[in-house]
Structure formats: structure tokens, C-alpha cells
Design a protein around this motif. Structure first.
Motif: not given
Length: 163
Positions: A116-125, A51-58, A38-45, A62-65
Motif C-alpha cells: 500500500d505504501i512505499l517509502v523511498n528512504n535509502a541513502g548514503i551520507i 527505523l524511526a518511520m517504521a516505528r511510527a507506521f507500526a 496498510e502494508v508499508v515497504l521502507i527502503t533503508g529501514g 501497519c504491517p512492515l517490510a
């Protein structure tokens, strides 16, 4: 009717617990999604939770963007993930800018052929006492965490609906 002694009661409880554990495990296996490929796009990746979620999807195959504002951080993330065997596309993107969000989705689909999967993770702390924060600080956070999510979701939605 025959009375049940404590030993029989314990045996029945143990059998019931074992059956419950077995049923839970079967349900977990049957309901677990196979997301390999499944192709995964992660914002704030590029770092932190993204990055932790990207590692888990990998790890799931999963191919990653990955998109983020900082190109250097994206490059470090790409190197980290490729060293783990992942397929990675990096896209510099500010999700608060609608056109950049649309371009990130289009670039992902252009590269992999789909999304296939969009992860809206971008944020400001913001770190510090709340009394030192200004309305501008809160506005910047809302811009990323609300409008960034809206922009990415609306950019991906036509593709998801088509599929």
C-alpha cells in the motif's frame, strides 16, 4: 451604528480565534488518513530515519517490510519492532540493483498479499569536508538516492496502478 469598545473587540477576537482552532481541529480529524493495516515497504529501514518511520507506521498498526543492505542491522530492526508489537518482514536488498528492488517488492506482496505504501528512504551520507569528496563519492550517493528510488518506484508502480 454603535461603536464597539475594547472589551467587545477582545471578546470578538477571542471567539474568532476559538472558532478557528475548533475548525482546524475538525479539519485535522476529518482529513487524517486512517492507515491501520496498510502494508508499508521502507527502503533503508534498518536504522536512522528509516527505523524511526517504521516505528511510527507500526504505532499506526501497519504491517512492515524493511529492506536494507546490512542483514545484521535488519535483524536488529526486526527485533526492535517486534518487541513493540509490529509485524515485520525484512529483505536484504541493494536498491541500486534493479533486480533486487523488484524482488523486494515481489517478496513484500508475496508475504502480505499487497503493498500500500512505499517509502523511498535509502541513502548514503558522506561525512567530511566537501573538498575531500571525489566524483566516485557523489556517484555512489546518486546511485542510491536517485536510481534506488527509480528502481523501487518502477517495481511497485504496476501493483499500485492495478489496485
Amino acid at each position: 451604528m454603535r461603536a464597539i469598545d475594547n472589551r467587545q473587540r477582545l471578546m470578538l477576537l477571542a471567539a474568532g480565534a476559538a472558532a478557528g482552532v475548533a475548525a482546524r481541529e475538525l479539519y485535522r480529524r476529518w482529513s487524517a488518513a486512517d492507515i491501520a493495516g496498510e502494508v508499508v515497504l521502507i527502503t533503508g529501514g534498518s536504522r536512522g530515519l528509516g527505523l524511526a518511520m517504521a516505528r511510527a507506521f507500526a504505532e499506526e498498526g501497519c504491517p512492515l517490510a524493511l529492506c536494507a543492505r546490512n542483514g545484521e542491522a535488519l535483524e536488529r530492526a526486526r527485533q526492535d519492532l517486534e518487541a513493540r508489537g509490529a509485524q515485520v518482514l525484512t529483505i536484504p536488498c541493494d536498491v541500486t540493483i534493479e533486480e533486487q528492488a523488484r524482488r523486494a517488492v515481489e517478496t513484500t506482496i508475496g508475504h502480505y498479499g499487497r503493498l500500500d505504501i512505499l517509502v523511498n528512504n535509502a541513502g548514503i551520507i558522506q561525512v567530511g569536508p566537501v573538498e575531500t569528496m571525489t566524483l566516485t563519492d557523489f556517484g555512489a550517493a546518486i546511485n542510491v538516492m536517485f536510481w534506488g528510488t527509480v528502481h523501487m518506484t518502477l517495481a511497485a508502480l504496476p501493483h499500485f496502478l492495478e489496485r
